[in-house]
Scaffold this active site. Structure first.
Site, PDB file in Angstrom:
ATOM      1  N   ASP A 163      -1.980   6.673   6.184  1.00 13.97           N
ATOM      2  CA  ASP A 163      -3.010   5.778   5.654  1.00 13.97           C
ATOM      3  C   ASP A 163      -3.333   4.784   6.774  1.00 13.97           C
ATOM      4  O   ASP A 163      -2.556   3.889   7.061  1.00 13.97           O
ATOM      5  CB  ASP A 163      -2.472   5.051   4.415  1.00 13.97           C
ATOM      6  N   LYS A 172     -12.690  -1.744   5.913  1.00 15.98           N
ATOM      7  CA  LYS A 172     -11.922  -2.630   6.783  1.00 15.98           C
ATOM      8  C   LYS A 172     -12.485  -2.561   8.206  1.00 15.98           C
ATOM      9  O   LYS A 172     -13.009  -3.530   8.714  1.00 15.98           O
ATOM     10  CB  LYS A 172     -10.441  -2.233   6.813  1.00 15.98           C
ATOM     11  N   TRP A 178       0.818  -1.216   0.000  1.00 16.42           N
ATOM     12  CA  TRP A 178       0.000   0.000   0.000  1.00 16.42           C
ATOM     13  C   TRP A 178       0.847   1.258   0.000  1.00 16.42           C
ATOM     14  O   TRP A 178       0.533   2.233  -0.675  1.00 16.42           O
ATOM     15  CB  TRP A 178      -1.006  -0.010   1.152  1.00 16.42           C
TER      16      TRP A 178
HETATM   17  C1  LIG Z   1      -7.511  -1.584   1.480  1.00 14.25           C
HETATM   18  C2  LIG Z   1      -6.423  -0.588   1.614  1.00 14.25           C
HETATM   19  C3  LIG Z   1      -6.223   0.422   0.650  1.00 14.25           C
HETATM   20  C4  LIG Z   1      -7.073   0.529  -0.595  1.00 14.25           C
HETATM   21  O1  LIG Z   1      -8.364   0.858  -0.249  1.00 14.25           O
HETATM   22  P1  LIG Z   1      -9.492   1.142  -1.349  1.00 14.25           P
HETATM   23  O2  LIG Z   1     -10.581   1.691  -0.489  1.00 14.25           O
HETATM   24  O3  LIG Z   1      -9.826  -0.175  -1.974  1.00 14.25           O
HETATM   25  O4  LIG Z   1      -8.969   2.107  -2.316  1.00 14.25           O
HETATM   26  C5  LIG Z   1      -5.218   1.331   0.867  1.00 14.25           C
HETATM   27  N1  LIG Z   1      -4.435   1.274   1.958  1.00 14.25           N
HETATM   28  C6  LIG Z   1      -4.579   0.305   2.898  1.00 14.25           C
HETATM   29  C7  LIG Z   1      -3.689   0.296   4.086  1.00 14.25           C
HETATM   30  C8  LIG Z   1      -5.587  -0.644   2.751  1.00 14.25           C
HETATM   31  O5  LIG Z   1      -5.751  -1.589   3.675  1.00 14.25           O
END
Ligand SMILES: *Cc1c(COP(=O)(O)O)cnc(C)c1O
Length: 361
Positions: free
Chosen positions: A172, A196, A102
């Site tokens: 993030d 999540k 990521w």
């Molecule tokens: C799932 C995830 C993403 C991507 O998320 P989307 O909502 O599908 O764009 C980015 N960063 C992390 C840490 C993630 O777990």
């Protein structure tokens, strides 16, 4: 009807109590004679739903008054572009920490808009460890430092908040927000896709310090502007109303049924500790991540014999344990233990793993 245990990395399990409330309210929300899905986002009813969701979210994380909470769309992946577009400035530079899949995606996107300095990377150590504070090489004049607090695919989590002085810290937090208390005041901006640990897919939450608003590039699309979102209470256009409503139910559940984030963190620690202990006590299962950086939310594990993986997954599914396959890019197994995954699910997984090892190990 039987609900099975769902270890999906995302979209992930939701609290059963939340789904039941949504079910009870789906045709007729609180006697108004219509579903939340059918309401105008500008109606008093929906504005009240959104306000309560924001307030509960703020209360849960202790978001200070000088931070905006924005309800956006496009997932965390859109934030990979929105962060530089809003914070980098023309020809600007930013520091990025590379800890896995990521962060790499965030870095690739930022490079489209400015200069990226890799402040640290543990790629040479297979991303099995997070860089230490002393490893961070911060370029001066950086607009911000970006890192990924929890690498969902690798199962690697920071065990500290990077200290970057006056440079805004951007994180993030898609897969570990609301899993444990955090001191928001250490951050300039936090973002997270909802699917999540917040609610259903479609909603993206941004927490941003007010002084960072209005620094965007001239060509920044209106819909990507944090300032526009903030000035319009996240309703410049139609927000993902039903996802926001469901996320609000999750916040209410966290506050009033779980008893807050401290309590949630305690349960999460216990769930993860049990599973890691089971893995460590067996020569059949393995997890390569440095112990202080083992993710509380996403637990990848391998089998001594990779040929048994498909058997493991098939039998786990038959035993009511769903979505244990690792990410398609890495293989192996992964159990995601987000807030809504009950401790009983972890107990059932551990029992299954022991039984499988006895039969196949
Ligand atoms: C799932 C995830 C993403 C991507 O998320 P989307 O909502 O599908 O764009 C980015 N960063 C992390 C840490 C993630 O777990």
């Amino acid at each position: 009807m039987t609900r099975k245990y769902n270890f999906c990395a995302g979209p992930a399990a939701l609290p059963e109590a939340v789904l039941k409330t949504a079910q009870a309210e789906i045709l007729d929300w609180q006697g108004r004679g219509l579903s939340v899905m059918e309401m105008s986002h500008r109606s008093d009813e929906f504005v009240a739903i959104a306000k309560k969701a924001e307030q509960d979210f703020r209360d849960l994380l202790g978001v200070p008054d000088n931070y905006k909470v924005l309800f956006m769309q496009g997932g965390a992946s859109s934030q990979f572009a929105m962060v530089p577009l809003n914070l980098l400035g023309q020809g600007g530079q930013a520091n990025y920490v590379n800890t896995g899949v990521w962060s790499k995606k965030a870095i690739a996107e930022a490079k489209r808009y400015g200069n990226v300095n890799i402040a640290a990377s543990t790629e040479d150590r297979n991303f099995f460890i997070a860089p230490s504070q002393s490893e961070l090489q911060l370029s001066e004049d950086a607009a911000y430092l970006h890192y990924t607090s929890n690498e969902t695919i690798g199962g690697l989590q920071f065990d500290y908040v990077p200290q970057v002085g006056d440079v805004p810290l951007v994180c993030d937090m898609s897969s570990d927000i609301l899993s444990a208390p955090i001191d928001i005041s250490q951050f300039g901006l936090i973002y997270a896709g909802a699917q999540k640990n917040i609610g259903p897919a479609g909603l993206t939450i941004v927490i941003v310090r007010e002084d960072l608003l209005g620094r965007e590039l001239a060509q920044n699309p209106t819909m990507f502007s944090y300032k526009v979102a903030a000035d319009n209470d996240s309703m410049y256009n139609t927000p993902p109303t039903y996802a926001l409503y469901l996320s609000g139910l999750v916040f209410d559940w966290l506050k009033n049924e779980v008893g807050g984030i401290d309590k949630m963190a305690e349960i999460n620690q216990r769930k993860a500790a049990k599973l890691y202990t089971a893995i460590d006590n067996s020569a059949f299962y393995g997890n390569p991540i440095a112990i202080p950086n083992r993710s509380i939310m996403n637990v990848p594990f391998t089998l001594a014999d990779a040929k048994l993986e498909s058997v493991f997954l098939k039998e786990a599914e038959a035993a009511g344990l769903l979505n244990l396959a690792g990410h398609r890019s890495v293989g192996g197994m992964r159990a995601s233990l987000y807030n809504a995954v009950p401790e009983a699910a972890v107990d059932a997984l551990i029992a299954f793993m022991a039984d499988f090892e006895q039969r196949q190990g």
